[in-house]
Design a protein around this motif. Structure first.
Motif, PDB file in Angstrom:
ATOM      1  N   UNK A  63       0.844  -1.194   0.000  1.00 30.23           N
ATOM      2  CA  UNK A  63       0.000   0.000   0.000  1.00 30.23           C
ATOM      3  C   UNK A  63       0.874   1.237   0.000  1.00 30.23           C
ATOM      4  N   UNK A  64       0.344   2.310  -0.565  1.00 31.11           N
ATOM      5  CA  UNK A  64       1.009   3.600  -0.456  1.00 31.11           C
ATOM      6  C   UNK A  64       0.869   4.112   0.974  1.00 31.11           C
ATOM      7  N   UNK A  65       1.814   4.912   1.497  1.00 35.35           N
ATOM      8  CA  UNK A  65       1.685   5.451   2.855  1.00 35.35           C
ATOM      9  C   UNK A  65       0.400   6.261   2.998  1.00 35.35           C
ATOM     10  N   UNK A  66      -0.186   6.191   4.174  1.00 37.29           N
ATOM     11  CA  UNK A  66      -1.384   6.978   4.455  1.00 37.29           C
ATOM     12  C   UNK A  66      -0.988   8.429   4.660  1.00 37.29           C
ATOM     13  N   UNK A  67      -1.655   9.330   3.940  1.00 36.27           N
ATOM     14  CA  UNK A  67      -1.396  10.754   4.070  1.00 36.27           C
ATOM     15  C   UNK A  67      -2.473  11.369   4.965  1.00 36.27           C
ATOM     16  N   UNK A  68      -2.012  12.085   6.022  1.00 35.89           N
ATOM     17  CA  UNK A  68      -2.953  12.669   6.969  1.00 35.89           C
ATOM     18  C   UNK A  68      -2.313  13.888   7.621  1.00 35.89           C
ATOM     19  N   UNK A  69      -3.141  14.894   7.889  1.00 35.38           N
ATOM     20  CA  UNK A  69      -2.667  16.090   8.580  1.00 35.38           C
ATOM     21  C   UNK A  69      -2.745  15.846  10.088  1.00 35.38           C
ATOM     22  N   UNK A  70      -1.623  15.903  10.766  1.00 37.11           N
ATOM     23  CA  UNK A  70      -1.575  15.668  12.213  1.00 37.11           C
ATOM     24  C   UNK A  70      -0.769  16.786  12.875  1.00 37.11           C
ATOM     25  N   UNK A  71      -1.105  17.049  14.129  1.00 30.47           N
ATOM     26  CA  UNK A  71      -0.342  18.053  14.867  1.00 30.47           C
ATOM     27  C   UNK A  71       0.936  17.417  15.413  1.00 30.47           C
ATOM     28  N   UNK A  72       1.934  18.263  15.629  1.00 29.57           N
ATOM     29  CA  UNK A  72       3.217  17.793  16.122  1.00 29.57           C
ATOM     30  C   UNK A  72       3.182  17.751  17.648  1.00 29.57           C
ATOM     31  N   UNK A  73       3.636  16.640  18.217  1.00 27.66           N
ATOM     32  CA  UNK A  73       3.562  16.452  19.659  1.00 27.66           C
ATOM     33  C   UNK A  73       4.910  16.017  20.222  1.00 27.66           C
ATOM     34  N   UNK A 323      -0.079  19.349  10.377  1.00 29.11           N
ATOM     35  CA  UNK A 323       0.781  19.377   9.196  1.00 29.11           C
ATOM     36  C   UNK A 323       0.658  18.040   8.465  1.00 29.11           C
ATOM     37  N   UNK A 324       0.838  18.025   7.123  1.00 31.67           N
ATOM     38  CA  UNK A 324       0.761  16.764   6.386  1.00 31.67           C
ATOM     39  C   UNK A 324       1.863  15.804   6.830  1.00 31.67           C
ATOM     40  N   UNK A 325       1.509  14.535   6.927  1.00 35.16           N
ATOM     41  CA  UNK A 325       2.476  13.523   7.344  1.00 35.16           C
ATOM     42  C   UNK A 325       2.147  12.208   6.663  1.00 35.16           C
ATOM     43  N   UNK A 326       3.161  11.332   6.552  1.00 33.89           N
ATOM     44  CA  UNK A 326       3.001   9.992   6.009  1.00 33.89           C
ATOM     45  C   UNK A 326       3.029   8.994   7.156  1.00 33.89           C
ATOM     46  N   UNK A 327       2.116   8.023   7.113  1.00 33.11           N
ATOM     47  CA  UNK A 327       2.014   7.026   8.170  1.00 33.11           C
ATOM     48  C   UNK A 327       1.973   5.627   7.574  1.00 33.11           C
ATOM     49  N   UNK A 371      12.512  10.073   4.241  1.00 26.95           N
ATOM     50  CA  UNK A 371      12.955   8.849   3.593  1.00 26.95           C
ATOM     51  C   UNK A 371      11.895   8.150   2.772  1.00 26.95           C
ATOM     52  N   UNK A 372      10.656   8.635   2.800  1.00 31.94           N
ATOM     53  CA  UNK A 372       9.560   7.977   2.104  1.00 31.94           C
ATOM     54  C   UNK A 372       8.745   9.030   1.366  1.00 31.94           C
ATOM     55  N   UNK A 373       8.185   8.644   0.204  1.00 29.24           N
ATOM     56  CA  UNK A 373       7.324   9.546  -0.563  1.00 29.24           C
ATOM     57  C   UNK A 373       5.916   8.969  -0.619  1.00 29.24           C
ATOM     58  N   UNK A 374       4.987   9.816  -0.985  1.00 28.09           N
ATOM     59  CA  UNK A 374       3.591   9.375  -1.063  1.00 28.09           C
ATOM     60  C   UNK A 374       3.373   8.387  -2.204  1.00 28.09           C
ATOM     61  N   UNK A 375       4.306   8.308  -3.158  1.00 28.25           N
ATOM     62  CA  UNK A 375       4.153   7.407  -4.294  1.00 28.25           C
ATOM     63  C   UNK A 375       4.770   6.029  -4.047  1.00 28.25           C
ATOM     64  N   UNK A 376       5.527   5.883  -2.978  1.00 27.45           N
ATOM     65  CA  UNK A 376       6.154   4.591  -2.702  1.00 27.45           C
ATOM     66  C   UNK A 376       5.099   3.543  -2.386  1.00 27.45           C
ATOM     67  N   UNK A 377       5.386   2.321  -2.811  1.00 27.31           N
ATOM     68  CA  UNK A 377       4.532   1.182  -2.465  1.00 27.31           C
ATOM     69  C   UNK A 377       5.233   0.403  -1.353  1.00 27.31           C
ATOM     70  N   UNK A 378       4.640   0.426  -0.177  1.00 23.37           N
ATOM     71  CA  UNK A 378       5.264  -0.136   1.019  1.00 23.37           C
ATOM     72  C   UNK A 378       4.656  -1.500   1.319  1.00 23.37           C
TER      73      UNK A 378
END
Length: 406
Positions: A63-73, A323-327, A371-378
């Protein structure tokens, strides 16, 4: 002589027979070897044709990484502490007459905790009160004598010296009254301290002295005193924790200025959910160079009295907006001597290992900061069957964000 010749001639064919038999044996042996070699070659050809084909590439979820806006903690481990804590000690000595609480119970401010024998102190109060009455009587007499001396002087029947003397006697009697009154207050103070009260509402510890024991006391703690018990406040409570120098720098850089007293979220030890909220109300004025940390403190409500001083809790502090983040699933992240990597599927479905930098857990997923992009297949499932450089059969996987674990 002729007989010998005839005998040799007759035996000659018999001697030649073994030579022909040996030749036949060699021919039979060669034929057998040829048969065995042929059989071996035939068996090898049969074995070669029976070798199974290589297994197909393993089927894994991608699957591609999940893109989601999260706050920094920022996350810390803290320890709860009481906002008020006191050692209950005797201020006067004597025999302990009664213990008026149950160990470990919650006591209210002003509740009677201990009683010390008041009889010796009541005697001193009575003595001081009698001395005060005597001093008042002397003052009353001195006042009347001064009045008469002043009346005699007004009619020239008395001298000014007598008036001055009576005035001094009155002042001395008034001072004696003040001294006797102070002595009475002092005796009453000691008598009052034979009853020990709770200075604030809190949870009390075990009683360390039982009734009947002699306890030592000192109002100014100039001599050893007897520890009777301890008392800690229960609502609110403090949660103390330390920020590393790097976390403190991020806190100073990303957090809005002037917003020190802000919300923090707290999870109890062993509890995965951050169910409690508090206020960050203290940050120390310097970094401890020995540990490289700075001390901070949050205050939490404890109306249900479930938070215990000394227990541990996890603190979560937001330092910036969403902020946008990859998970990716945390199980998809590989760890090797402090480094982190994930498997990604490239051209021709061949697996490669990609080094990444990770953040904290959010919604049950691991944040990938670089180290990871939204287009990578993980590769998100079936990781044990995957080897770098080997092909796989990709299957569509799904990455889900669990808000209850956020």
């Amino acid at each position: 002589m002729n007989q010998l010749t005839e005998l040799d001639a007759a035996e000659a064919p018999v001697i030649a027979q073994p030579t022909r038999s040996r030749a036949r044996v060699w021919l039979a042996t060669g034929a057998a070897i040829a048969v065995l070699v042929a059989a071996g070659q035939f068996g090898s050809s049969l074995f070669a044709t029976a070798t199974p084909p290589p297994p197909p590439p393993p089927s894994v979820s991608v699957s591609a990484p999940l893109q989601r806006a999260i706050d920094q903690r920022l996350n810390f481990l803290g320890q709860f502490a009481a906002t008020s804590q006191v050692e209950i000690r005797a201020q006067v000595g004597g025999t302990l007459k009664a213990v008026n609480f149950k160990d470990g119970s919650v006591v209210q401010r002003g509740a009677l905790l201990f009683q010390i024998d008041p009889v010796p102190y009541q005697i001193k109060v009575d003595q001081a009160r009698a001395e005060l009455e005597a001093a008042n009587a002397r003052l009353s007499l001195a006042t009347r004598e001064l009045t008469r001396a002043e009346e005699l002087k007004a009619t020239d029947a008395g001298s000014a010296q007598n008036v001055d003397q009576k005035r001094a006697e009155k002042a001395s009697a008034a001072a004696a009254v003040n001294g006797a009154r102070a002595t009475l207050h002092d005796a009453m103070f000691d008598l009052d301290k034979t009853r020990v009260y709770a200075p604030f509402t809190g949870r009390i510890g075990t009683h360390l002295v039982s009734a009947g024991n002699l306890v030592a006391g000192s109002r100014a703690a100039t001599s050893p005193t007897t520890l009777l018990t301890t008392l800690v406040s229960i609502d609110p409570v403090w949660l103390n924790f330390d920020m590393s120098e790097a976390d403190y720098a991020a806190f100073q850089r990303d957090r809005p200025k002037g917003a020190l007293a802000n919300k923090v979220e707290v999870a109890l030890g062993g509890d995965g959910a951050f169910t409690r909220q508090g206020t960050l109300d203290f940050l120390d004025n310097s970094i401890d160079r020995a540990s490289g940390t700075i001390h901070a403190r949050a205050t939490l409500s404890n109306a249900d009295t479930t938070l215990t001083p000394g227990a541990f809790g996890r603190v979560r502090l937001a330092v910036s907006g969403a902020r946008p983040a990859l998970l990716v699933p945390d199980a998809a992240v590989l760890t090797d001597q402090g480094d982190h990597a994930v498997y990604v599927v490239g051209k021709d479905n061949v697996v490669a290992q990609k080094k990444v930098t990770i953040g904290d857990l959010r919604g049950g997923l691991r944040v990938i900061t670089s180290g990871l992009t939204a287009q990578d297949r993980v590769v998100v499932d079936g990781i044990p069957a995957v080897k770098p450089g080997a092909p796989i059969t990709p299957q569509a996987g799904v990455i889900r964000f669990d808000a209850e674990q956020d």
